[in-house]
Design an enzyme around this catalytic site. Structure first.
Site, PDB file in Angstrom:
ATOM      1  N   ASP A  49     -63.043  29.605  48.553  1.00 17.38           N
ATOM      2  CA  ASP A  49     -62.855  29.363  49.258  1.00 17.38           C
ATOM      3  C   ASP A  49     -62.196  28.696  50.456  1.00 17.38           C
ATOM      4  O   ASP A  49     -61.651  28.487  51.274  1.00 17.38           O
ATOM      5  CB  ASP A  49     -63.947  29.988  50.136  1.00 17.38           C
ATOM      6  CG  ASP A  49     -65.502  29.111  49.917  1.00 17.38           C
ATOM      7  OD1 ASP A  49     -65.084  27.757  49.300  1.00 17.38           O
ATOM      8  OD2 ASP A  49     -66.237  29.504  51.730  1.00 17.38           O
ATOM      9  N   SER A  50     -61.856  27.486  49.924  1.00 20.18           N
ATOM     10  CA  SER A  50     -60.949  26.812  49.824  1.00 20.18           C
ATOM     11  C   SER A  50     -60.234  27.307  49.586  1.00 20.18           C
ATOM     12  O   SER A  50     -58.384  26.620  50.804  1.00 20.18           O
ATOM     13  CB  SER A  50     -61.342  25.100  48.740  1.00 20.18           C
ATOM     14  OG  SER A  50     -60.806  26.188  47.582  1.00 20.18           O
ATOM     15  N   ASP A  88     -66.326  31.795  44.907  1.00 20.82           N
ATOM     16  CA  ASP A  88     -67.079  32.096  45.775  1.00 20.82           C
ATOM     17  C   ASP A  88     -67.398  32.988  46.603  1.00 20.82           C
ATOM     18  O   ASP A  88     -66.217  33.641  46.740  1.00 20.82           O
ATOM     19  CB  ASP A  88     -66.341  30.569  46.427  1.00 20.82           C
ATOM     20  CG  ASP A  88     -66.727  29.250  46.643  1.00 20.82           C
ATOM     21  OD1 ASP A  88     -67.611  29.403  46.282  1.00 20.82           O
ATOM     22  OD2 ASP A  88     -65.836  28.676  47.151  1.00 20.82           O
ATOM     23  N   LYS A 118     -70.279  32.037  43.040  1.00 20.10           N
ATOM     24  CA  LYS A 118     -71.321  31.127  43.813  1.00 20.10           C
ATOM     25  C   LYS A 118     -71.609  31.117  44.989  1.00 20.10           C
ATOM     26  O   LYS A 118     -70.894  31.520  46.258  1.00 20.10           O
ATOM     27  CB  LYS A 118     -70.176  29.488  43.516  1.00 20.10           C
ATOM     28  CG  LYS A 118     -70.303  28.570  44.556  1.00 20.10           C
ATOM     29  CD  LYS A 118     -70.284  26.918  43.864  1.00 20.10           C
ATOM     30  CE  LYS A 118     -68.453  26.861  44.958  1.00 20.10           C
ATOM     31  NZ  LYS A 118     -68.965  26.481  46.276  1.00 20.10           N
ATOM     32  N   GLU A 120     -73.179  28.068  48.431  1.00 20.62           N
ATOM     33  CA  GLU A 120     -73.391  27.129  49.107  1.00 20.62           C
ATOM     34  C   GLU A 120     -75.301  27.205  49.969  1.00 20.62           C
ATOM     35  O   GLU A 120     -75.307  28.581  49.800  1.00 20.62           O
ATOM     36  CB  GLU A 120     -72.755  26.938  50.353  1.00 20.62           C
ATOM     37  CG  GLU A 120     -71.517  26.566  50.263  1.00 20.62           C
ATOM     38  CD  GLU A 120     -70.642  25.941  50.948  1.00 20.62           C
ATOM     39  OE1 GLU A 120     -71.055  25.770  52.618  1.00 20.62           O
ATOM     40  OE2 GLU A 120     -69.239  26.013  50.791  1.00 20.62           O
ATOM     41  N   GLU A 187     -71.080  18.044  45.865  1.00 19.15           N
ATOM     42  CA  GLU A 187     -70.108  17.736  47.132  1.00 19.15           C
ATOM     43  C   GLU A 187     -70.565  16.578  47.867  1.00 19.15           C
ATOM     44  O   GLU A 187     -71.680  17.012  48.667  1.00 19.15           O
ATOM     45  CB  GLU A 187     -69.887  18.417  47.078  1.00 19.15           C
ATOM     46  CG  GLU A 187     -68.479  18.165  48.382  1.00 19.15           C
ATOM     47  CD  GLU A 187     -67.786  19.750  48.468  1.00 19.15           C
ATOM     48  OE1 GLU A 187     -66.436  19.605  48.980  1.00 19.15           O
ATOM     49  OE2 GLU A 187     -67.897  21.149  47.989  1.00 19.15           O
TER      50      GLU A 187
END
Length: 274
Positions: A49-50, A88, A118, A120, A187
């Site tokens: 998602d970056s 993501d 993925k 978080e 991270e």
């Protein structure tokens, strides 16, 4: 005539088995051409998602949508024959409930053909991770600095400096691993803590701003390629300086166009002689 057989891609199971064997090589990918260039050298490509910040100029990843992730996931899968591809889940697409997470994760996998997702989160997301894994969706976890939570966690600062914060990250990593994640991104976490977690967990860790002892490493590809000159995080190494290369190429192009040096005769079409 049938299409030629596609080379078998690495799977989450393959990635998990690399712990204690060799370091896992991973980068972010957002487009077909870049995926093609990376595929032969990377074990895992993350459609991160970056992309909201890298491609769309957003200040954070919070504004990224499910549709954006699916579109770029489809693009990356068109360029991959070997690497395991993980996508993501964007902010707001999985935090509401386990059912919401499954619905959106299943949509991502169906519409892209990716190998897993993925998400978080730590202890608060462990039940969701287990729910997804039990229903056939491979999950890559993500602990430590979590970009989707920068608005509530003090911004982009490294984590684990005090014991309370370190204990929280330990608990998060353990919970996500026990819930069934095949691997874990760590991270922006102090090196000794990332090293300790890597040595403790049975699943691989993939570091970004963490530790060389992690079972693998990942970087945002545009950072690694030197496409941004205004800011370079401490944990980034430029393996190229493409910003300068691209800027010079555009400058040279503009100069030649203005001077009518481009296109030259070799770039134009002439009538065929009868």
């Amino acid at each position: 005539m049938s299409a030629p057989p596609r080379q078998k891609r690495l799977t989450p199971t393959t990635i998990a088995a690399l712990k204690h064997q060799r370091p896992i090589v991973s980068l972010t990918a957002y487009t077909t051409p870049m995926a093609r260039l990376m595929d032969a050298h990377c074990d895992l490509l993350l459609v991160g998602d970056s992309l909201g910040m890298v491609l769309y100029g957003l200040d954070t990843t919070v504004g990224v949508t499910l549709e954006m992730m699916i579109a770029h996931g489809q693009a990356v899968l068109r360029g991959v024959n070997r690497a395991c591809v993980i996508i993501d889940m964007p902010f707001g697409s999985y935090q509401e409930s386990r059912e919401q997470a499954f619905r959106n994760a299943a949509r991502i996998m169906k519409e892209t053909g990716c190998d897993g997702i993925k998400l978080e989160g730590g202890t608060e997301m462990a039940e969701t991770v287990a729910f997804l894994v039990e229903r056939g969706i491979p999950v890559l976890g993500h602990v430590g600095l979590m970009p989707q939570q920068v608005n509530t966690s003090g911004g982009y600062r490294s984590k684990g400096h005090d014991e309370a914060e370190a204990d929280k990250i330990r608990a998060d990593a353990t919970a996500i691993a026990k819930a069934g994640a095949f691997a874990l991104v760590i991270e922006g976490t102090v090196e000794p803590l990332a090293r300790e977690i890597t040595q403790t967990l049975s699943v691989p860790t993939i570091g970004i701003g963490a530790s060389p002892a992690c079972d693998g490493q990942i970087l945002v590809s545009d950072d690694m390629l030197g496409l941004f000159n205004d800011f370079k995080p401490r944990f980034v190494k430029h393996y190229a300086e493409l910003a300068g290369v691209i800027s010079k190429a555009v400058e040279d192009y503009a100069t030649e166009v203005k001077a009518r040096q481009f296109p030259g005769p070799e770039h134009t079409f002439q009538p065929r002689k009868s």
